[in-house]
Design a protein around this motif. Structure first.
Motif, short mmCIF file in Angstrom:
data_model
loop_
_atom_site.label_atom_id
_atom_site.label_comp_id
_atom_site.label_asym_id
_atom_site.label_seq_id
_atom_site.Cartn_x
_atom_site.Cartn_y
_atom_site.Cartn_z
N GLY A 172 0.84 -1.21 0.00
CA GLY A 172 0.00 0.00 0.00
C GLY A 172 0.87 1.25 0.00
O GLY A 172 0.65 2.19 -0.77
N ALA A 173 1.89 1.28 0.88
CA ALA A 173 2.77 2.46 0.96
C ALA A 173 3.64 2.58 -0.28
O ALA A 173 3.87 3.69 -0.77
CB ALA A 173 3.64 2.37 2.21
N ALA A 174 4.12 1.44 -0.79
CA ALA A 174 4.96 1.50 -2.00
C ALA A 174 4.18 2.11 -3.16
O ALA A 174 4.71 2.84 -3.98
CB ALA A 174 5.46 0.09 -2.35
N THR A 175 2.88 1.83 -3.22
CA THR A 175 2.06 2.33 -4.32
C THR A 175 1.52 3.74 -4.06
O THR A 175 1.61 4.62 -4.92
CB THR A 175 0.86 1.39 -4.57
N PHE A 176 0.94 3.93 -2.86
CA PHE A 176 0.21 5.18 -2.63
C PHE A 176 0.97 6.18 -1.75
O PHE A 176 0.49 7.30 -1.54
CB PHE A 176 -1.15 4.88 -1.99
N GLY A 177 2.10 5.80 -1.16
CA GLY A 177 2.85 6.71 -0.30
C GLY A 177 2.37 6.64 1.14
O GLY A 177 1.85 5.61 1.58
N SER A 178 2.51 7.76 1.88
CA SER A 178 2.09 7.76 3.29
C SER A 178 0.57 7.70 3.36
O SER A 178 -0.12 8.52 2.74
CB SER A 178 2.58 9.04 3.98
N ILE A 179 0.06 6.72 4.10
CA ILE A 179 -1.40 6.48 4.09
C ILE A 179 -1.93 6.02 5.46
O ILE A 179 -1.22 5.42 6.25
CB ILE A 179 -1.81 5.36 3.07
N LEU A 180 -3.25 6.31 5.64
CA LEU A 180 -4.00 5.60 6.68
C LEU A 180 -4.44 4.35 5.97
O LEU A 180 -5.08 4.42 4.91
CB LEU A 180 -5.25 6.39 7.06
N TYR A 181 -4.12 3.19 6.51
CA TYR A 181 -4.37 1.94 5.78
C TYR A 181 -5.25 1.01 6.59
O TYR A 181 -5.01 0.79 7.78
CB TYR A 181 -3.03 1.26 5.48
N GLN A 182 -6.27 0.49 5.93
CA GLN A 182 -7.06 -0.61 6.47
C GLN A 182 -7.07 -1.68 5.40
O GLN A 182 -7.34 -1.37 4.23
CB GLN A 182 -8.50 -0.17 6.75
N ARG A 183 -6.78 -2.89 5.76
CA ARG A 183 -6.56 -3.92 4.74
C ARG A 183 -7.86 -4.40 4.07
O ARG A 183 -8.96 -4.18 4.58
CB ARG A 183 -5.81 -5.12 5.32
N PHE A 184 -7.66 -5.10 2.95
CA PHE A 184 -8.75 -5.80 2.25
C PHE A 184 -8.91 -7.16 2.92
O PHE A 184 -8.01 -7.61 3.66
CB PHE A 184 -8.37 -5.95 0.78
N SER A 185 -10.02 -7.83 2.62
CA SER A 185 -10.22 -9.16 3.19
C SER A 185 -9.20 -10.14 2.59
O SER A 185 -9.01 -10.20 1.37
CB SER A 185 -11.64 -9.63 2.86
N THR B 117 -13.09 -5.93 -9.17
CA THR B 117 -13.56 -6.20 -7.80
C THR B 117 -13.22 -5.00 -6.92
O THR B 117 -12.12 -4.45 -7.01
CB THR B 117 -12.85 -7.46 -7.24
N ASP B 118 -14.19 -4.61 -6.08
CA ASP B 118 -13.92 -3.55 -5.11
C ASP B 118 -13.26 -4.20 -3.89
O ASP B 118 -13.88 -5.00 -3.19
CB ASP B 118 -15.25 -2.88 -4.72
N TRP B 119 -12.01 -3.83 -3.65
CA TRP B 119 -11.26 -4.46 -2.55
C TRP B 119 -11.64 -3.89 -1.19
O TRP B 119 -11.19 -4.40 -0.16
CB TRP B 119 -9.75 -4.31 -2.79
N LYS B 120 -12.38 -2.81 -1.19
CA LYS B 120 -12.85 -2.20 0.08
C LYS B 120 -11.71 -2.04 1.09
O LYS B 120 -11.80 -2.51 2.23
CB LYS B 120 -13.97 -3.03 0.69
N PHE B 121 -10.62 -1.40 0.66
CA PHE B 121 -9.53 -1.12 1.60
C PHE B 121 -9.35 0.39 1.68
O PHE B 121 -9.75 1.11 0.77
CB PHE B 121 -8.23 -1.83 1.19
N THR B 122 -8.77 0.85 2.80
CA THR B 122 -8.56 2.30 2.97
C THR B 122 -7.12 2.64 2.65
O THR B 122 -6.20 1.96 3.12
CB THR B 122 -8.84 2.69 4.44
N HIS B 123 -6.91 3.70 1.85
CA HIS B 123 -5.54 4.18 1.61
C HIS B 123 -5.57 5.70 1.50
O HIS B 123 -5.16 6.28 0.51
CB HIS B 123 -4.92 3.50 0.38
N ASP B 124 -6.06 6.33 2.56
CA ASP B 124 -6.18 7.79 2.55
C ASP B 124 -4.80 8.41 2.77
O ASP B 124 -4.08 8.02 3.69
CB ASP B 124 -7.11 8.25 3.69
N ARG B 125 -4.47 9.37 1.92
CA ARG B 125 -3.14 9.97 2.01
C ARG B 125 -2.99 10.82 3.27
O ARG B 125 -3.90 11.56 3.64
CB ARG B 125 -2.86 10.83 0.78
N ILE B 126 -1.81 10.72 3.91
CA ILE B 126 -1.53 11.50 5.12
C ILE B 126 -0.09 12.03 5.03
O ILE B 126 0.68 11.58 4.17
CB ILE B 126 -1.63 10.63 6.39
#
Ligand SMILES: Nc1ncnc2c1ncn2[C@@H]1O[C@H](COP(=O)(O)OP(=O)(O)OP(=O)(O)O)[C@@H](O)[C@H]1O
Ligand SMILES: C[C@@](O)(CCOP(=O)(O)O)CC(=O)O
Length: 450
Positions: free
Chosen positions: A206-219, A247-256
Motif C-alpha cells: 500500500g505504501a509502496a504504491t500510494f505513499g504515506s497512508i491511513l491503511y485498512q486492509r482488504f479481506s 472487484t472492489d477491494w474495500k480497503f482504505t488508503h487515505d493519504r496522510i
C-alpha cells in the motif's frame, strides 16, 4: 528503444502493528524517502522472456522463459534454476493478466533493479554516484546482505509490476492515473502475498504504491480464494482479471503526512527479527486468551485512534492559512524545550505509551519479543531527549528498528550519548508520494545503454 524507469518508497508502520492484519483496524503508515527503482527496456522477440538484474548484489540475475500449461496459463521458469519468489510471482501474475485473450505480445524484456542505501546494511559496500543517483554495491547476493526492514520485497514487487505493466500498456500507462495505480496495487498485492506465504496485511505494498497512508486492509479471502495457476479445474486468468480489475477491494488508503515542523527519524538496531514468527506467536496468544486478548487489542486500538486523530488535529492547526502561525511555532518550541503542555501533544505521547505498555504485556504473556527490554530502555532514553515528541517500535517490533517523531531542530542523530551506541540513524525522511515515474536518463552510467 523506449526505456522507462519507476521508483517506489519503503515504509514504517508507526501504529497498527498486528491489529492491521484484521480489516476492522486502522493503521498509520509512513512512506520513506528510501526508494527502490526499476529501469525497463524491451524488444520484439519470438519468445517471451524476462530478465531481472540486481547489479548491486553481486550482479544477481534471474532470467525467466515462459511456457504455457494445458489451460493456456503462463508458467515462468528460471533458466539457471535460481530462486527469487518475489520476482517469479510478479512475472507470473502480470504476464497472465496480459494473456487474458491468450495472445500476449512476445517481448524480450530486461529490468534492472536498484535500491537506495536505506534498505540494507552499508557494511562492506562501494558507492557509485552518477550525479543524479547514488547506490551502494555489495559483494554478496541479495539473500546474504542484512536488511533494515523497510519493506524491500514490497517495493521490489511494486516497481517490477510497474515496469512490466508499462511494457504492455505502453503510452497509456501513467502512474498519476488513479486507475493505473489501483491496477499496480492489486497485481502487486497478489504477487507479494503469494511469494510471502500469505502472512502480511499488505500495508507495505500500500505504501509502496500510494505513499504515506491511513491503511485498512482488504479481506484476506480475496487473494486466498484464487485458484492455483496450474490447477486444471479453476481458471486462474479469469479469476485474476476479475479480482484485480473488476472487484472492489474495500480497503482504505487515505493519504496522510506528518504535521509541518515534525520529521520521522528511523534508527536501525542491527540485530533483526523474523516478522512471520512474531505474527504466528501473537496469533496463538490472541486465540488462546480470549476475551482478555480482545480487551488488550481494543486498548491498543484506542491508542492507535488517539494517535491518528491527534496528528490530524495538529495538521489542521499547522496548515491554517497555508503559513506556519506563531501559535503553532510555540507548540513546536514546547517539544524543543522538553516542556510539553499542549493537550494535543500530550494526547499523542499518552497514546503511544498506552500502545507500548499493552504490547509489553503481550510480549510477556505470549513470550514474544515485540517490545523486548533492551528496546524499552532505548525508547525510554529517546523520549527524554529534547526535540523528541514520541518514539516507538515500528511494524512487528522486535529487535529491528525504532521510529522517532521529532522536530526539525532535534539533535538526537548527532548525539554521542553511549545509550545510542547500537543505533544507526538512517539517512531518510518521510515521503508523501508512492509510485513515481522517474527520468530514465538519471540512471546513466548505471545502465549500460542510457
Ligand atoms: N534489490 C533487490 N533485488 C532483488 N530482489 C530483492 C531486492 N530487494 C529485496 N529483494 C527480494 O526480497 C527479499 C527480502 O524480502 P523480506 O520480506 O524478507 O524483507 P523486507 O521486505 O525488506 O523486510 P520487512 O518485510 O521486514 O520490512 C529478498 O530475499 C529478495 O528475494
Ligand atoms: C505484524 C504486522 O502487522 C506488521 C509487520 O511490519 P514490519 O514488516 O515489521 O514492518 C504484519 C503485517 O501487517 O503485515
Amino acid at each position: 528503444m523506449t526505456v522507462r524507469a519507476f521508483s517506489a518508497p519503503g515504509k514504517a508502520l508507526l501504529v497498527g502493528g498486528y491489529l492491521v492484519l484484521d480489516p476492522q483496524y486502522e493503521s498509520y503508515v509512513v512512506a520513506l524517502s528510501s526508494r527502490m527503482h526499476s529501469i525497463v527496456e524491451f524488444t520484439k522477440s519470438d519468445q517471451l522472456k524476462v530478465k531481472v538484474i540486481s547489479s548491486q548484489f553481486n550482479n544477481d540475475t534471474w532470467e525467466y522463459t515462459l511456457s504455457e500449461n494445458k489451460l493456456g496459463n503462463l508458467i515462468p521458469s528460471e533458466v539457471n534454476g535460481l530462486k527469487n519468489p518475489f520476482v517469479e510471482k510478479t512475472i507470473l501474475n502480470v504476464l497472465n493478466f496480459f494473456n487474458k485473450e491468450k495472445n500476449i505480445a512476445k517481448y524480450d524484456i530486461t529490468i534492472r533493479i536498484f535500491s537506495d542505501p536505506g534498505f540494507h546494511s552499508e557494511e562492506e559496500t562501494t558507492t557509485i554516484d552518477n550525479g543524479s543517483k547514488k547506490f551502494n554495491f555489495h559483494k554478496k547476493s541479495i539473500t546474504k546482505v542484512p536488511k533494515t526492514g523497510l519493506g524491500s520485497s514490497a517495493c521490489l514487487v511494486t516497481v517490477l509490476t510497474s515496469a512490466l505493466v508499462s511494457v504492455f500498456l505502453k503510452d497509456s500507462f501513467n502512474v498519476k492515473d488513479e486507475k493505473n495505480l489501483l491496477l499496480i496495487h492489486n497485481l502487486a498485492q497478489v504477487a507479494h502475498c503469494q511469494a510471502q506465504g500469505k502472512v502480511g496485511s499488505g500495508f507495505d505494498v500500500g505504501a509502496a504504491t500510494f505513499g504515506s497512508i491511513l491503511y485498512q486492509r482488504f479481506s484476506a479471502e480475496l487473494i486466498n480464494s484464487l485458484p492455483s495457476n496450474d490447477d486444471e479445474k479453476g481458471n486462474y486468468i479469469e479469476a485474476l482479471v476479475k479480482l484485480v480489475q473488476n472487484t472492489d477491494w474495500k480497503f482504505t488508503h487515505d493519504r496522510i503526512h506528518l504535521p509541518k515542523g515534525l520529521r520521522l527519524i528511523m534508527g536501525d538496531v542491527n540485530t533483526g527479527s523474523e516478522t512471520t514468527k512474531l505474527v504466528a506467536k501473537v496469533k496463538s496468544w490472541y486465540n488462546e486468551n480470549m476475551p482478555e486478548s480482545l480487551k488488550t487489542y481494543q486498548e491498543i486500538n484506542q491508542g492507535n485512534c488517539d494517535f491518528i486523530t491527534s496528528l490530524s488535529e495538529l495538521n489542521k492547526i499547522s496548515e491554517k492559512d497555508g503559513i506556519i502561525s506563531e501559535g503553532y511555532k510555540s507548540i513546536l518550541k514546547e517539544i524543543d524545550n522538553g516542556e510539553i503542555k499542549n493537550e494535543i501533544l500530550v494526547k499523542i505521547i499518552k497514546a503511544v505509551l498506552q500502545i507500548r505498555s499493552n504490547f509489553r504485556r503481550i510480549s510477556k504473556k505470549g513470550s514474544v519479543d515485540i517490545e523486548p527490554a533492551v528496546q524499552t530502555e532505548l525508547l525510554d532514553n529517546v523520549i527524554k531527549q529534547k526535540g523528541v515528541l514520541t518514539a516507538m517500535i515500528p511494524g512487528a517490533g522486535g529487535y529491528d528498528a525504532i521510529s522517532i517523531i521529532a522536530t526539525e531542530d532535534c539533535k538526537i542523530k548527532e548525539s554521542n550519548d553511549p545509550v545510542f551506541k547500537d543505533v544507526t540513524f538512517l539517512d531518510l525522511k518521510q515521503e508523501d508520494f508512492g509510485l513515481l515515474e522517474e527520468n530514465a536518463s538519471d540512471y546513466k552510467n548505471l545502465v549500460s545503454n542510457i
